[in-house]
Design an enzyme around this catalytic site. Structure first.
Site, PDB file in Angstrom:
ATOM      1  N   TRP A 103       0.835  -1.211   0.000  1.00 14.88           N
ATOM      2  CA  TRP A 103       0.000   0.000   0.000  1.00 14.88           C
ATOM      3  C   TRP A 103       0.863   1.252   0.000  1.00 14.88           C
ATOM      4  O   TRP A 103       0.524   2.242  -0.640  1.00 14.88           O
ATOM      5  CB  TRP A 103      -1.011  -0.018   1.148  1.00 14.88           C
ATOM      6  CG  TRP A 103      -2.083  -1.029   0.900  1.00 14.88           C
ATOM      7  CD1 TRP A 103      -2.331  -2.172   1.600  1.00 14.88           C
ATOM      8  CD2 TRP A 103      -3.049  -1.019  -0.178  1.00 14.88           C
ATOM      9  NE1 TRP A 103      -3.379  -2.860   1.049  1.00 14.88           N
ATOM     10  CE2 TRP A 103      -3.839  -2.179  -0.035  1.00 14.88           C
ATOM     11  CE3 TRP A 103      -3.322  -0.149  -1.233  1.00 14.88           C
ATOM     12  CZ2 TRP A 103      -4.877  -2.492  -0.916  1.00 14.88           C
ATOM     13  CZ3 TRP A 103      -4.362  -0.458  -2.110  1.00 14.88           C
ATOM     14  CH2 TRP A 103      -5.128  -1.615  -1.948  1.00 14.88           C
ATOM     15  N   ASP A 173      -1.997   6.548   6.335  1.00 14.27           N
ATOM     16  CA  ASP A 173      -3.046   5.721   5.720  1.00 14.27           C
ATOM     17  C   ASP A 173      -3.452   4.656   6.733  1.00 14.27           C
ATOM     18  O   ASP A 173      -2.840   3.605   6.833  1.00 14.27           O
ATOM     19  CB  ASP A 173      -2.518   5.068   4.440  1.00 14.27           C
ATOM     20  CG  ASP A 173      -3.531   4.092   3.832  1.00 14.27           C
ATOM     21  OD1 ASP A 173      -4.628   3.930   4.395  1.00 14.27           O
ATOM     22  OD2 ASP A 173      -3.202   3.493   2.789  1.00 14.27           O
ATOM     23  N   LYS A 197     -12.691  -1.720   6.080  1.00 12.29           N
ATOM     24  CA  LYS A 197     -11.964  -2.654   6.939  1.00 12.29           C
ATOM     25  C   LYS A 197     -12.459  -2.574   8.375  1.00 12.29           C
ATOM     26  O   LYS A 197     -12.936  -3.547   8.917  1.00 12.29           O
ATOM     27  CB  LYS A 197     -10.462  -2.374   6.883  1.00 12.29           C
ATOM     28  CG  LYS A 197      -9.761  -3.031   5.699  1.00 12.29           C
ATOM     29  CD  LYS A 197      -9.581  -2.109   4.533  1.00 12.29           C
ATOM     30  CE  LYS A 197      -8.999  -2.810   3.317  1.00 12.29           C
ATOM     31  NZ  LYS A 197      -8.113  -1.955   2.544  1.00 12.29           N
TER      32      LYS A 197
HETATM   33  C1  LIG Z   1      -7.546  -1.478   1.456  1.00 13.50           C
HETATM   34  C2  LIG Z   1      -6.473  -0.468   1.571  1.00 13.50           C
HETATM   35  C3  LIG Z   1      -6.332   0.586   0.663  1.00 13.50           C
HETATM   36  C4  LIG Z   1      -7.240   0.739  -0.548  1.00 13.50           C
HETATM   37  O1  LIG Z   1      -8.480   1.129  -0.144  1.00 13.50           O
HETATM   38  P1  LIG Z   1      -9.615   1.477  -1.251  1.00 13.50           P
HETATM   39  O2  LIG Z   1     -10.699   1.977  -0.362  1.00 13.50           O
HETATM   40  O3  LIG Z   1      -9.914   0.209  -1.961  1.00 13.50           O
HETATM   41  O4  LIG Z   1      -9.067   2.504  -2.147  1.00 13.50           O
HETATM   42  C5  LIG Z   1      -5.320   1.497   0.857  1.00 13.50           C
HETATM   43  N1  LIG Z   1      -4.486   1.396   1.895  1.00 13.50           N
HETATM   44  C6  LIG Z   1      -4.575   0.397   2.806  1.00 13.50           C
HETATM   45  C7  LIG Z   1      -3.620   0.341   3.941  1.00 13.50           C
HETATM   46  C8  LIG Z   1      -5.571  -0.565   2.666  1.00 13.50           C
HETATM   47  O5  LIG Z   1      -5.675  -1.557   3.547  1.00 13.50           O
END
Ligand SMILES: *Cc1c(COP(=O)(O)O)cnc(C)c1O
Length: 361
Positions: A103, A173, A197
């Protein structure tokens, strides 16, 4: 009578059963107004109250200071990979990124469209299974911001500490770790997370940003990505993802009811610790991540004999333990243990793993 499985999906992921039951009971008629939340105008008093209450509950849970905005946006964390440079460069041309995995890499790739990216740590790492000590980081004091990924959802590498970037705003993030434990929001310039998540259904993205960092977006920034315009419009510059926002609000209430983030942290640590203990103590299983930075939320593991992986997954599925397949980029297994995964689910998984090892080992 429904029969629910234990769903270890990395995202979209398990939601608290009590939340789903409440949403089901309110589905056709939200509190006597005669319609579903999905059918309401986002400008009507019902939805405006739902939205405000969700924001307040999130602020309470995380202890968000008054001088931070909380935005409810769309486009996922991936959208923010470009939203962040568009908004936070503020006339600067350089940004720091820490690369701890997949990521991080995606965030870096997107940011290079907007600025000069300095990968302050991890540039040479294929898939890091540890996090470099701060003494190894080459941070740029002139960077407009420094970005990192507190929890790498795919490899299961998590920071259990907060980087110190001096006066450079820290951007995180938190897609797969937000609300898993208390945090000190004041350490951050910006925190963002896709909802699917640990917050609620897909379609909603949370951005928590310090006031002084907004208002200087690149002139070509699309209005829906401009934090200042969204903040001024209470995240309703256009139609927001109303149902996801409402459901996230129910999750926030549920978290408060569970005792808040201290209680969640204790539970999450206990769930993760017991699963790692089985992986470490049974030669049948292994996890390659440095124990100092193993994720509480996403626990990848492989079998000593990889040929048994398909059998493992299909027997687990038959036992009501689903979505344990590892990410397509790494293979093996991954158990995601978000807030809504009950401890009983982890106990069932452990029982299954021990039994499987006995039978096959
Ligand atoms: C799932 C995830 C993303 C992507 O998320 P989207 O909502 O699909 O754009 C980005 N960063 C992390 C750490 C993730 O777990």
């Amino acid at each position: 009578m429904t029969s629910r499985v234990y769903n270890f999906s990395a995202g979209p992921a398990v939601l608290p059963e009590a939340v789903l039951e409440q949403a089901a009971s309110e589905m056709l008629d939200w509190r006597g107004c005669g319609m579903s939340v999905m059918e309401m105008s986002h400008r009507g008093k019902e939805f405006v109250s739902i939205a405000a209450e969700a924001e307040q509950d999130l602020r309470d849970l995380l202890g968000v200071p008054q001088h931070y905005k909380v935005l409810f946006l769309q486009g996922g964390a991936t959208g923010q990979f470009s939203g962040i440079p568009m908004n936070l460069l503020r006339g600067g041309e350089r940004a720091d990124y820490i690369n701890t995995g997949s990521w991080s890499k995606k965030a870096i790739k997107e940011a290079t469209k907007y600025c000069q990216v300095n990968v302050a740590w991890g540039a040479d790492e294929e898939t890091p299974m540890h996090i470099g000590a701060p003494s190894e980081w080459r941070l740029d004091p002139q960077a407009s911001y420094a970005h990192y990924t507190p929890n790498e959802t795919i490899s299961g590498v998590e920071f259990h500490w907060v980087p110190d970037t001096g006066g450079v705003p820290l951007v995180a993030d938190m897609s797969s770790t937000i609300l898993s434990r208390p945090i000190d929001v004041s350490r951050y310039g910006l925190i963002y997370a896709g909802a699917q998540k640990n917050i609620g259904p897909a379609g909603l993205t949370i951005v928590i940003v310090r006031d002084d960092l907004i208002g200087g977006a690149l002139p070509q920034t699309p209005s829906v990505w401009d934090y200042k315009l969204q903040a001024d419009a209470d995240s309703m510059l256009n139609t927001p993802p109303t149902f996801s926002w409402y459901l996230a609000g129910l999750v926030f209430k549920w978290l408060k009811h569970q005792g808040g983030l201290e209680a969640m942290a204790e539970l999450n640590k206990r769930k993760a610790d017991k699963l790692y203990a089985v992986i470490d103590n049974n030669p049948f299983y292994s996890n390659p991540v440095d124990p100092a930075c193993r994720s509480w939320m996403n626990v990848p593991f492989v079998l000593a004999d990889g040929r048994l992986s398909e059998t493992f997954l299909s027997e687990a599925e038959a036992a009501g333990l689903t979505t344990l397949k590892g990410h397509r980029s790494v293979g093996g297994m991954r158990a995601s243990l978000y807030n809504a995964m009950p401890e009983a689910g982890v106990d069932r998984l452990i029982e299954f793993m021990q039994d499987f090892a006995r039978r096959q080992g």
